[in-house]
Design an enzyme around this catalytic site. Structure first.
Site, mmCIF file in Angstrom:
data_model
loop_
_atom_site.group_PDB
_atom_site.id
_atom_site.type_symbol
_atom_site.label_atom_id
_atom_site.label_comp_id
_atom_site.label_asym_id
_atom_site.label_seq_id
_atom_site.Cartn_x
_atom_site.Cartn_y
_atom_site.Cartn_z
ATOM 1 N N ASN A 9 0.876 -1.175 0.000
ATOM 2 C CA ASN A 9 0.000 0.000 0.000
ATOM 3 C C ASN A 9 0.910 1.221 0.000
ATOM 4 O O ASN A 9 1.492 1.562 1.028
ATOM 5 C CB ASN A 9 -0.883 -0.055 1.266
ATOM 6 C CG ASN A 9 -1.672 1.226 1.475
ATOM 7 O OD1 ASN A 9 -1.735 2.083 0.604
ATOM 8 N ND2 ASN A 9 -2.279 1.350 2.650
ATOM 9 N N TRP A 10 1.025 1.847 -1.162
ATOM 10 C CA TRP A 10 1.983 2.950 -1.294
ATOM 11 C C TRP A 10 1.441 4.268 -0.739
ATOM 12 O O TRP A 10 2.151 5.284 -0.741
ATOM 13 C CB TRP A 10 2.405 3.130 -2.766
ATOM 14 C CG TRP A 10 3.145 1.963 -3.339
ATOM 15 C CD1 TRP A 10 3.477 0.786 -2.694
ATOM 16 C CD2 TRP A 10 3.659 1.831 -4.672
ATOM 17 N NE1 TRP A 10 4.164 -0.050 -3.546
ATOM 18 C CE2 TRP A 10 4.288 0.570 -4.781
ATOM 19 C CE3 TRP A 10 3.655 2.661 -5.797
ATOM 20 C CZ2 TRP A 10 4.896 0.125 -5.958
ATOM 21 C CZ3 TRP A 10 4.254 2.227 -6.967
ATOM 22 C CH2 TRP A 10 4.879 0.964 -7.038
ATOM 23 N N LYS A 11 0.203 4.270 -0.308
ATOM 24 C CA LYS A 11 -0.419 5.461 0.300
ATOM 25 C C LYS A 11 -0.202 6.688 -0.589
ATOM 26 O O LYS A 11 -0.159 6.561 -1.805
ATOM 27 C CB LYS A 11 0.107 5.660 1.723
ATOM 28 C CG LYS A 11 -0.081 4.393 2.555
ATOM 29 C CD LYS A 11 0.089 4.605 4.030
ATOM 30 C CE LYS A 11 -0.143 3.280 4.754
ATOM 31 N NZ LYS A 11 -0.093 3.409 6.207
ATOM 32 N N HIS A 94 -9.551 1.311 4.717
ATOM 33 C CA HIS A 94 -8.288 1.480 5.440
ATOM 34 C C HIS A 94 -8.513 2.407 6.638
ATOM 35 O O HIS A 94 -9.320 3.335 6.567
ATOM 36 C CB HIS A 94 -7.218 2.060 4.501
ATOM 37 C CG HIS A 94 -5.860 2.027 5.111
ATOM 38 N ND1 HIS A 94 -5.427 3.001 5.983
ATOM 39 C CD2 HIS A 94 -4.866 1.114 5.026
ATOM 40 C CE1 HIS A 94 -4.202 2.689 6.393
ATOM 41 N NE2 HIS A 94 -3.842 1.557 5.816
ATOM 42 N N GLU A 96 -6.887 4.789 7.729
ATOM 43 C CA GLU A 96 -6.677 6.217 7.449
ATOM 44 C C GLU A 96 -7.917 6.812 6.782
ATOM 45 O O GLU A 96 -8.251 7.970 7.005
ATOM 46 C CB GLU A 96 -5.408 6.398 6.593
ATOM 47 C CG GLU A 96 -4.165 6.172 7.449
ATOM 48 C CD GLU A 96 -2.970 5.584 6.731
ATOM 49 O OE1 GLU A 96 -2.903 5.631 5.496
ATOM 50 O OE2 GLU A 96 -2.078 5.053 7.441
ATOM 51 N N GLU A 166 -5.628 -5.014 10.511
ATOM 52 C CA GLU A 166 -4.603 -4.003 10.772
ATOM 53 C C GLU A 166 -4.889 -3.313 12.100
ATOM 54 O O GLU A 166 -5.719 -2.390 12.149
ATOM 55 C CB GLU A 166 -4.603 -2.960 9.651
ATOM 56 C CG GLU A 166 -4.331 -3.532 8.280
ATOM 57 C CD GLU A 166 -3.718 -2.496 7.358
ATOM 58 O OE1 GLU A 166 -2.569 -2.696 6.962
ATOM 59 O OE2 GLU A 166 -4.367 -1.487 7.064
ATOM 60 N N GLY A 172 2.288 2.190 10.828
ATOM 61 C CA GLY A 172 3.231 3.290 10.673
ATOM 62 C C GLY A 172 3.909 3.702 11.974
ATOM 63 O O GLY A 172 4.555 4.738 12.037
ATOM 64 N N SER A 212 3.242 -2.209 10.365
ATOM 65 C CA SER A 212 4.696 -2.279 10.570
ATOM 66 C C SER A 212 5.290 -3.649 10.263
ATOM 67 O O SER A 212 6.210 -4.103 10.947
ATOM 68 C CB SER A 212 5.075 -1.824 11.986
ATOM 69 O OG SER A 212 4.622 -0.506 12.209
ATOM 70 N N GLY A 233 2.767 -1.066 4.344
ATOM 71 C CA GLY A 233 2.857 0.364 4.053
ATOM 72 C C GLY A 233 4.305 0.781 3.875
ATOM 73 O O GLY A 233 4.888 0.634 2.801
ATOM 74 N N GLY A 234 4.905 1.279 4.935
ATOM 75 C CA GLY A 234 6.266 1.827 4.868
ATOM 76 C C GLY A 234 7.270 0.932 4.165
ATOM 77 O O GLY A 234 8.026 1.389 3.294
HETATM 78 P P1 PGA Z 1 2.670 0.198 7.729
HETATM 79 O O1 PGA Z 1 1.231 0.441 7.046
HETATM 80 O O2 PGA Z 1 3.221 -1.071 7.145
HETATM 81 O O3 PGA Z 1 3.478 1.414 7.361
HETATM 82 O O4 PGA Z 1 2.432 0.095 9.204
HETATM 83 C C1 PGA Z 1 0.346 -0.621 6.834
HETATM 84 C C2 PGA Z 1 -0.938 -0.104 6.247
HETATM 85 O O5 PGA Z 1 -1.344 1.020 6.602
HETATM 86 O O6 PGA Z 1 -1.577 -0.757 5.412
#
Ligand code: PGA
Length: 250
Positions: A9-11, A94, A96, A166, A172, A212, A233-234
């Site tokens: 997930n490149w956000k 998600h 967010e 999640e 994050g 994470s 994500g990251g």
């Molecule tokens: P993260 O994000 O790996 O940076 O914790 C995961 C996500 O939000 O899907």
């Protein structure tokens, strides 16, 4: 046997040239993967990334969609539009989106239905915030998210869905749920699906962990019996760390 599925997930990261560069680096590194591999760039990068994927084992996903097919909905992107650029997956619900952009169980449900109607596989995110975990409400919150997301979804359609557990406190933050903590919730979700549908379909659904995940902790998480992949994500923003997760050896 459920196949593992690792999605990046490149956000809201990467311009078009940066996204192209990243996917060009990812493709050769993951070519022998036994897992399904998905990259989810932002909307404006989808079509350029899509051009590089035919003949590879990397699939394309979007990060959201709107449930209407078309219309006067400024800023929104629909299922048919995502299909037209070659997306096969779409992340829905998600945390967010839930916390910053008014996503609710109702909108998640509408989006899941729209995605399925237009031939996209939803990656449906569920998970508790820290205060909910600390007050012992994790199962209640996760049940509410799962029941809300799949209300009115047939067993046949559920089979096309992926669920991403999640824990919001792990996204994050560098804090990962322990493999045992994650496994417990994954098993709870599978039990819930087996009560909502039946045991067979509950055993088939891929349930990813997100929060994470990185090459250093991927093996322990992905070795758990009910953890079928990761939503990353990251660590998905760099080819070597993403590939390090995709190519984990159990
Ligand atoms: P993260 O994000 O790996 O940076 O914790 C995961 C996500 O939000 O899907």
């Amino acid at each position: 046997m459920r196949k593992k599925i690792i999605a990046g997930n490149w956000k809201m990261y990467k311009t078009v040239s940066e996204a192209v560069d990243l996917v060009k680096k990812i493709i050769p590194l993951v070519k022998d993967s036994e897992a399904e591999v998905v990259v989810c760039p932002n909307y404006v990068c989808l079509s350029e990334v899509a051009k590089l994927l035919p003949g590879t084992n990397v699939a394309l996903g979007a990060q959201d969609l709107y449930w209407e097919k078309e219309g006067a909905f400024t800023g929104k992107v629909s299922g048919p539009m995502l299909k037209s650029v070659g997306a096969d997956f779409v992340i829905i619900g998600h945390s967010e989106q839930r916390s910053y952009f008014h996503e609710t169980n109702e909108t998640v449900n509408k989006k899941v239905k729209a995605a399925l109607e237009h031939g996209l596989r939803p990656i449906v995110c569920v998970g508790e915030v820290l205060a909910e975990r600390e007050s012992g409400k994790t199962e209640q919150v996760v049940r509410n998210h799962v029941e809300g997301a799949f209300a009115g979804i047939s067993e046949q359609d559920l089979r096309k869905c992926v669920i991403a557990y999640e824990p919001v406190w792990a996204i994050g933050t560098g804090k990962t749920a322990s493999p045992e903590q994650a496994q417990e919730v994954h098993a709870f979700i599978r039990g819930l699906l087996s009560r909502m549908y039946n045991k067979t379909v509950a055993q088939e659904i891929q349930i990813q962990y997100g929060g994470s995940m990185k090459p250093e902790n991927a093996k322990d998480l992905l070795s758990q019996p009910d953890i079928d992949g990761g939503l990353i994500g990251g660590a998905a923003l760099k080819a070597d760390s993403f590939a390090g997760i995709v190519n984990f050896k159990g």
